[in-house]
Design a protein around this motif. Sequence first.
Motif, PDB file in Angstrom:
ATOM      1  N   ALA A   1      -1.031  -4.415  13.575  1.00 51.64           N
ATOM      2  CA  ALA A   1      -0.586  -4.913  12.274  1.00 51.64           C
ATOM      3  C   ALA A   1      -1.543  -4.506  11.155  1.00 51.64           C
ATOM      4  O   ALA A   1      -1.116  -4.081  10.075  1.00 51.64           O
ATOM      5  CB  ALA A   1      -0.443  -6.424  12.336  1.00 51.64           C
ATOM      6  N   LEU A   2      -2.867  -4.635  11.393  1.00 58.00           N
ATOM      7  CA  LEU A   2      -3.831  -4.269  10.362  1.00 58.00           C
ATOM      8  C   LEU A   2      -3.756  -2.778  10.039  1.00 58.00           C
ATOM      9  O   LEU A   2      -3.773  -2.377   8.869  1.00 58.00           O
ATOM     10  CB  LEU A   2      -5.248  -4.633  10.811  1.00 58.00           C
ATOM     11  CG  LEU A   2      -5.649  -6.102  10.691  1.00 58.00           C
ATOM     12  CD1 LEU A   2      -7.036  -6.313  11.281  1.00 58.00           C
ATOM     13  CD2 LEU A   2      -5.622  -6.550   9.234  1.00 58.00           C
TER      14      LEU A   2
ATOM     15  N   ARG B   1      -7.963  -7.070  -0.145  1.00 53.85           N
ATOM     16  CA  ARG B   1      -7.204  -8.198   0.410  1.00 53.85           C
ATOM     17  C   ARG B   1      -7.608  -8.533   1.844  1.00 53.85           C
ATOM     18  O   ARG B   1      -7.178  -9.550   2.379  1.00 53.85           O
ATOM     19  CB  ARG B   1      -5.702  -7.871   0.370  1.00 53.85           C
ATOM     20  CG  ARG B   1      -5.156  -7.722  -1.034  1.00 53.85           C
ATOM     21  CD  ARG B   1      -3.642  -7.613  -0.995  1.00 53.85           C
ATOM     22  NE  ARG B   1      -3.079  -7.532  -2.332  1.00 53.85           N
ATOM     23  CZ  ARG B   1      -1.769  -7.491  -2.587  1.00 53.85           C
ATOM     24  NH1 ARG B   1      -0.902  -7.531  -1.575  1.00 53.85           N
ATOM     25  NH2 ARG B   1      -1.333  -7.421  -3.828  1.00 53.85           N
ATOM     26  N   HIS B   2      -8.409  -7.671   2.475  1.00 54.60           N
ATOM     27  CA  HIS B   2      -8.769  -7.888   3.877  1.00 54.60           C
ATOM     28  C   HIS B   2     -10.276  -7.692   4.038  1.00 54.60           C
ATOM     29  O   HIS B   2     -10.737  -6.757   4.702  1.00 54.60           O
ATOM     30  CB  HIS B   2      -7.998  -6.928   4.789  1.00 54.60           C
ATOM     31  CG  HIS B   2      -6.511  -7.059   4.692  1.00 54.60           C
ATOM     32  ND1 HIS B   2      -5.803  -8.002   5.387  1.00 54.60           N
ATOM     33  CD2 HIS B   2      -5.615  -6.367   3.950  1.00 54.60           C
ATOM     34  CE1 HIS B   2      -4.520  -7.883   5.103  1.00 54.60           C
ATOM     35  NE2 HIS B   2      -4.372  -6.910   4.229  1.00 54.60           N
TER      36      HIS B   2
ATOM     37  N   ALA C   1      -1.226  -0.777  10.469  1.00 51.92           N
ATOM     38  CA  ALA C   1       0.045  -0.495   9.797  1.00 51.92           C
ATOM     39  C   ALA C   1      -0.040  -0.861   8.316  1.00 51.92           C
ATOM     40  O   ALA C   1       0.478  -0.132   7.449  1.00 51.92           O
ATOM     41  CB  ALA C   1       1.176  -1.256  10.477  1.00 51.92           C
ATOM     42  N   THR C   2      -0.700  -1.974   8.008  1.00 51.93           N
ATOM     43  CA  THR C   2      -0.877  -2.372   6.611  1.00 51.93           C
ATOM     44  C   THR C   2      -1.743  -1.359   5.870  1.00 51.93           C
ATOM     45  O   THR C   2      -1.462  -0.990   4.719  1.00 51.93           O
ATOM     46  CB  THR C   2      -1.518  -3.766   6.520  1.00 51.93           C
ATOM     47  OG1 THR C   2      -0.692  -4.696   7.201  1.00 51.93           O
ATOM     48  CG2 THR C   2      -1.686  -4.201   5.075  1.00 51.93           C
ATOM     49  N   PHE C   3      -2.807  -0.891   6.533  1.00 54.81           N
ATOM     50  CA  PHE C   3      -3.640   0.139   5.905  1.00 54.81           C
ATOM     51  C   PHE C   3      -2.832   1.392   5.613  1.00 54.81           C
ATOM     52  O   PHE C   3      -2.985   2.008   4.538  1.00 54.81           O
ATOM     53  CB  PHE C   3      -4.839   0.494   6.782  1.00 54.81           C
ATOM     54  CG  PHE C   3      -5.524   1.745   6.330  1.00 54.81           C
ATOM     55  CD1 PHE C   3      -6.328   1.737   5.204  1.00 54.81           C
ATOM     56  CD2 PHE C   3      -5.318   2.946   7.008  1.00 54.81           C
ATOM     57  CE1 PHE C   3      -6.922   2.906   4.751  1.00 54.81           C
ATOM     58  CE2 PHE C   3      -5.920   4.112   6.564  1.00 54.81           C
ATOM     59  CZ  PHE C   3      -6.720   4.097   5.435  1.00 54.81           C
ATOM     60  N   LEU C   4      -1.976   1.805   6.534  1.00 56.65           N
ATOM     61  CA  LEU C   4      -1.184   3.009   6.323  1.00 56.65           C
ATOM     62  C   LEU C   4      -0.259   2.864   5.120  1.00 56.65           C
ATOM     63  O   LEU C   4       0.022   3.845   4.431  1.00 56.65           O
ATOM     64  CB  LEU C   4      -0.395   3.350   7.588  1.00 56.65           C
ATOM     65  CG  LEU C   4      -1.237   3.818   8.777  1.00 56.65           C
ATOM     66  CD1 LEU C   4      -0.354   4.075   9.999  1.00 56.65           C
ATOM     67  CD2 LEU C   4      -2.022   5.084   8.426  1.00 56.65           C
ATOM     68  N   ASP C   5       0.208   1.648   4.847  1.00 53.64           N
ATOM     69  CA  ASP C   5       1.007   1.429   3.638  1.00 53.64           C
ATOM     70  C   ASP C   5       0.172   1.751   2.390  1.00 53.64           C
ATOM     71  O   ASP C   5       0.668   2.371   1.436  1.00 53.64           O
ATOM     72  CB  ASP C   5       1.493  -0.016   3.578  1.00 53.64           C
ATOM     73  CG  ASP C   5       2.564  -0.323   4.621  1.00 53.64           C
ATOM     74  OD1 ASP C   5       3.198   0.636   5.108  1.00 53.64           O
ATOM     75  OD2 ASP C   5       2.741  -1.507   4.956  1.00 53.64           O
ATOM     76  N   HIS C   6      -1.087   1.315   2.387  1.00 50.46           N
ATOM     77  CA  HIS C   6      -1.980   1.627   1.265  1.00 50.46           C
ATOM     78  C   HIS C   6      -2.232   3.132   1.179  1.00 50.46           C
ATOM     79  O   HIS C   6      -2.316   3.697   0.075  1.00 50.46           O
ATOM     80  CB  HIS C   6      -3.307   0.891   1.420  1.00 50.46           C
ATOM     81  CG  HIS C   6      -3.220  -0.577   1.164  1.00 50.46           C
ATOM     82  ND1 HIS C   6      -3.329  -1.128  -0.093  1.00 50.46           N
ATOM     83  CD2 HIS C   6      -3.016  -1.619   2.002  1.00 50.46           C
ATOM     84  CE1 HIS C   6      -3.211  -2.443  -0.026  1.00 50.46           C
ATOM     85  NE2 HIS C   6      -3.019  -2.771   1.240  1.00 50.46           N
ATOM     86  N   LEU C   7      -2.354   3.783   2.336  1.00 50.15           N
ATOM     87  CA  LEU C   7      -2.598   5.224   2.339  1.00 50.15           C
ATOM     88  C   LEU C   7      -1.405   5.978   1.773  1.00 50.15           C
ATOM     89  O   LEU C   7      -1.568   6.948   1.014  1.00 50.15           O
ATOM     90  CB  LEU C   7      -2.895   5.697   3.766  1.00 50.15           C
ATOM     91  CG  LEU C   7      -3.161   7.193   3.922  1.00 50.15           C
ATOM     92  CD1 LEU C   7      -4.371   7.621   3.094  1.00 50.15           C
ATOM     93  CD2 LEU C   7      -3.366   7.551   5.391  1.00 50.15           C
ATOM     94  N   VAL C   8      -0.203   5.563   2.134  1.00 51.96           N
ATOM     95  CA  VAL C   8       1.001   6.198   1.581  1.00 51.96           C
ATOM     96  C   VAL C   8       0.974   6.138   0.059  1.00 51.96           C
ATOM     97  O   VAL C   8       1.255   7.129  -0.635  1.00 51.96           O
ATOM     98  CB  VAL C   8       2.272   5.514   2.132  1.00 51.96           C
ATOM     99  CG1 VAL C   8       3.503   5.969   1.351  1.00 51.96           C
ATOM    100  CG2 VAL C   8       2.444   5.834   3.616  1.00 51.96           C
ATOM    101  N   ALA C   9       0.613   4.974  -0.494  1.00 52.37           N
ATOM    102  CA  ALA C   9       0.551   4.833  -1.946  1.00 52.37           C
ATOM    103  C   ALA C   9      -0.538   5.718  -2.544  1.00 52.37           C
ATOM    104  O   ALA C   9      -0.342   6.332  -3.600  1.00 52.37           O
ATOM    105  CB  ALA C   9       0.303   3.369  -2.303  1.00 52.37           C
ATOM    106  N   SER C  10      -1.692   5.800  -1.877  1.00 53.41           N
ATOM    107  CA  SER C  10      -2.784   6.601  -2.374  1.00 53.41           C
ATOM    108  C   SER C  10      -2.423   8.082  -2.372  1.00 53.41           C
ATOM    109  O   SER C  10      -2.711   8.817  -3.340  1.00 53.41           O
ATOM    110  CB  SER C  10      -4.028   6.368  -1.519  1.00 53.41           C
ATOM    111  OG  SER C  10      -5.138   7.107  -2.003  1.00 53.41           O
ATOM    112  N   LEU C  11      -1.796   8.561  -1.322  1.00 51.38           N
ATOM    113  CA  LEU C  11      -1.383   9.956  -1.237  1.00 51.38           C
ATOM    114  C   LEU C  11      -0.320  10.280  -2.285  1.00 51.38           C
ATOM    115  O   LEU C  11      -0.323  11.369  -2.870  1.00 51.38           O
ATOM    116  CB  LEU C  11      -0.875  10.282   0.159  1.00 51.38           C
ATOM    117  CG  LEU C  11      -1.918  10.232   1.281  1.00 51.38           C
ATOM    118  CD1 LEU C  11      -1.246  10.387   2.638  1.00 51.38           C
ATOM    119  CD2 LEU C  11      -2.973  11.307   1.087  1.00 51.38           C
TER     120      LEU C  11
END
Length: 297
Positions: free
Chosen positions: A278-279, A116-117, A281-291
Amino acid sequence: MRLRHIEVFHAVYSAGSVSAAARALHVSQPSVTKVLQHAEQVLGFPLFERIKGKMVPTADAHALFDDAAAIQEGVHLMQQRAHNLRRGRDTTLRLSTLPSLGLGAVPRAVARFLERHREVRFELHTIHTADIARNLLEAESDIVISYHRPRGAALQSLRVGRGEMVLLYRAGALRDPPARVPLDRLSGLPFVSTVDSGPQGQMLLAALEQHDVQLDEVAAARTFFVAAALVEAGVGVTVVDSYTARTAVAQGLESRPLDPPVAFDVYALYPENRPPGALAATFLDHLVASLATDLGL
């Protein structure tokens, strides 16, 4: 003394001669001599004795050198930080992570984020626990993903996941393994020790001592991936973090969590004065899901 005085004094003291100092500073010998003479005039006492062509530091020079070295180190640190900040501007996210996360969960989060980015560029490096604080404070990375939060450093942390230590073994090495392997089941097995691998290794050691479990250590490894490679080669069994185990299982090994569980948190670390934008923080949301996906191992 001005900063240039200190720089030249430090160079001459370290190099032992004006000519060597000039080469180190990429200036002419007369320029070094002129600055050094001016520094001595400002101070009101000599810094060196000229003996048979050599620059021999005086007692006063010895007394000043530690302070000069500290100032030079501070200047170098500032220059390095400025360079790293310049590299990380605009749409580049610079991440450092432990090797166990750098071959699985973090790359998957990067891939999902970039879907998405596409305008964002990533720099991803692996790091050892001992280097985390320096890496962030010198601005080599924007964020470090780690199992450990360094104490005493001006860093903030955000919990992004959780993991646990698991038993890793070749198929057939354990007869009828239960869903969770009791710690005392490790006794008598040829064991590749990971207790010197860092915080998780110390957690495992504490759990083994608490339950009075004695291991038959046949080898030791300081990194979980080396321990996994030894298991794959048939050396014995080992205990590694669940993220390393996920990669090893995909390569043909088997794993089971321990009983009682030996769990740990995963953190995103960053400097107090440079919180994630902001970017990031958005990546960390993806990392939380991956973990979270990996924890289903």
